[in-house]
Design an enzyme around this catalytic site. Structure first.
Site, PDB file in Angstrom:
ATOM      1  N   ASN A   2      -6.457  -1.408  -6.675  1.00  0.00           N
ATOM      2  CA  ASN A   2      -6.715  -1.854  -8.039  1.00  0.00           C
ATOM      3  C   ASN A   2      -8.192  -1.710  -8.388  1.00  0.00           C
ATOM      4  O   ASN A   2      -9.065  -1.899  -7.537  1.00  0.00           O
ATOM      5  CB  ASN A   2      -6.289  -3.308  -8.209  1.00  0.00           C
ATOM      6  CG  ASN A   2      -4.813  -3.502  -7.937  1.00  0.00           C
ATOM      7  OD1 ASN A   2      -4.021  -2.596  -8.125  1.00  0.00           O
ATOM      8  ND2 ASN A   2      -4.443  -4.683  -7.473  1.00  0.00           N
ATOM      9  N   GLY A  45       2.706  -5.428  -3.620  1.00  0.00           N
ATOM     10  CA  GLY A  45       2.828  -4.924  -4.978  1.00  0.00           C
ATOM     11  C   GLY A  45       2.441  -3.477  -5.171  1.00  0.00           C
ATOM     12  O   GLY A  45       1.775  -3.138  -6.139  1.00  0.00           O
ATOM     13  N   SER A  73       3.931   0.759  -4.751  1.00  0.00           N
ATOM     14  CA  SER A  73       5.102   1.615  -4.574  1.00  0.00           C
ATOM     15  C   SER A  73       5.024   2.472  -3.326  1.00  0.00           C
ATOM     16  O   SER A  73       5.983   3.150  -2.969  1.00  0.00           O
ATOM     17  CB  SER A  73       5.243   2.538  -5.790  1.00  0.00           C
ATOM     18  OG  SER A  73       4.081   3.343  -5.916  1.00  0.00           O
ATOM     19  N   HIS A 109      -9.823   3.010  -4.998  1.00  0.00           N
ATOM     20  CA  HIS A 109     -10.025   3.790  -6.218  1.00  0.00           C
ATOM     21  C   HIS A 109     -11.205   3.285  -7.039  1.00  0.00           C
ATOM     22  O   HIS A 109     -11.308   3.563  -8.228  1.00  0.00           O
ATOM     23  CB  HIS A 109      -8.747   3.770  -7.073  1.00  0.00           C
ATOM     24  CG  HIS A 109      -7.554   4.281  -6.345  1.00  0.00           C
ATOM     25  ND1 HIS A 109      -6.319   3.684  -6.421  1.00  0.00           N
ATOM     26  CD2 HIS A 109      -7.409   5.320  -5.487  1.00  0.00           C
ATOM     27  CE1 HIS A 109      -5.465   4.335  -5.647  1.00  0.00           C
ATOM     28  NE2 HIS A 109      -6.100   5.329  -5.075  1.00  0.00           N
TER      29      HIS A 109
END
Length: 374
Positions: free
Chosen positions: A140, A248, A250, A159
């Site tokens: 995040n 949380g 994928s 990121h």
């Protein structure tokens, strides 16, 4: 930096794990069998903070209107064809305005304490307080992890983060408070919410190289991931991680998703998510699982269940005033209704609540190491 997927290895039951459940993991931790926990977090952990979603249908990229941005016709055409180009190096190196105009409310929102860490974030803080947290790898960019008081060297923003700033041209650090002031006074508000915003945007220049390359330290499409990511992986995996908690996400974004591949074969892997993910990476959701545990549901609720089993609930409560309101409200809930618990869930009616919409997907990077989430 290159990361190669390896075939899933045969799992081994960790010593001290009596059952692949939340309770089984809690018992293992309470027995002192665990010394090092690594966390990989995705968008789902920030949902209860009210962080706007960027990638899902109806999200910012899906509804992007290039005509509102200060850009050339060629740049608008590129963004129309591929909305994520708005946060790409291809456009930013020529024009910093689309990125800063798009991100303006979220950059300023951090200074206004518009969003607070969630219960899930504070569970990680407790792990750190108890000397159990080896590292937090977050996909995040919202910067909420930096509000927890965890040492910066234990947080790896895969990121990048909106909580820091630097120049894309010379890499010089830039004071984030100063950047927020500059953005408020120099960058127009395409959302029509700030009446004090300027009518036209003007460049924010780097103090060192004097070029218009200053922005929050998020990773643009077309740029490399932070060097700290690779360095920390080599320090942590596989020998110094006994439990990997995946929250949380994928598990479709590379290279962050490779963490589940490079743990030891007896490392416990707890997957906290609304749905099963990572089966192609060897995560075992069957009743015969030797080390993989599935915490199905809302991230806050599952981690509250684990905290309760560990006897940490009262310690979480002391942070309630600093939590996102939705998270704090959850701490005050007495009991979850049994009819809200889907059959087969491992948490049990005492700790598992109704399913809630959760955005677990981050960016789709197609295994590129130079993508930006959110």
């Amino acid at each position: 930096m290159f990361f190669f997927r390896t075939p899933p290895v045969e799992s081994v039951r960790p010593e001290g794990l009596s059952e692949c459940t939340i309770k089984g993991l809690a018992d293992m931790i309470k027995a002192g069998k665990i010394k090092n926990i690594a966390v990989l977090s995705g968008a789902g952990i920030s949902v209860s903070a009210g962080i706007p979603d960027f990638r899902s249908p109806g999200g910012m990229y899906d509804t992007l209107k290039p005509d509102l941005l200060t850009a050339s016709e060629d740049e608008r055409k590129l963004m129309s064809m591929n909305p994520t180009a708005v946060v790409s190096w291809t456009i930013f190196r020529q024009n910093q305005f689309p990125y800063l105009e798009l991100r303006r409310p979220f950059i300023l929102g951090g200074a206004e304490n518009k969003w607070r860490p969630t219960l899930g974030h504070f569970f990680i803080k407790l792990c750190d307080e108890k000397k159990l947290l080896r590292r937090l790898y977050t996909q995040n960019i919202d910067g909420l992890d930096y509000l927890l008081g965890i040492a910066d060297d234990k947080i790896i923003p895969v990121h990048g983060s909106l909580g820091k700033a630097s120049c894309e041209f010379c890499s010089a650090a830039y004071d984030i408070s100063k950047l927020r002031q500059e953005i408020k006074s120099k960058i127009r508000d395409i959302y029509g919410e700030d009446v004090s915003a300027p009518k036209t945007s003007s460049n924010v220049l780097c103090d060192k190289c004097k070029k218009p390359g200053v922005k929050p330290s998020t990773v643009l499409y077309g740029r490399s991931l932070p060097k700290e990511f690779e360095e920390s992986i080599h320090k942590d995996f596989p020998e110094n991680v006994e439990v990997l908690i995946v929250i949380g996400t994928s598990l479709t974004v590379s290279p962050a998703n490779t963490l589940v591949d490079i743990v030891n074969k007896d490392c416990v892997r707890l997957i906290v998510n609304r749905e099963e993910v990572g089966q192609d990476m060897g995560i075992d959701y069957s009743k015969d699982s030797k080390r993989d545990i599935f915490g199905r549901g809302n991230c806050d609720e599952v981690l509250l269940a684990l905290a309760t089993e560990l006897g940490w609930k009262d310690e979480l409560k002391k942070y309630a005033k600093d939590m996102a309101p939705e998270s704090a409200k959850l701490l005050g809930r007495k009991r979850i209704r049994e009819e809200d618990v889907p059959d087969g869930d491992i948490l049990g009616a005492e700790t598992k609540s109704e399913s809630r919409a959760m955005t677990g997907d981050e960016m789709s990077s197609n295994r590129s190491e130079s993508k930006e989430k959110q």
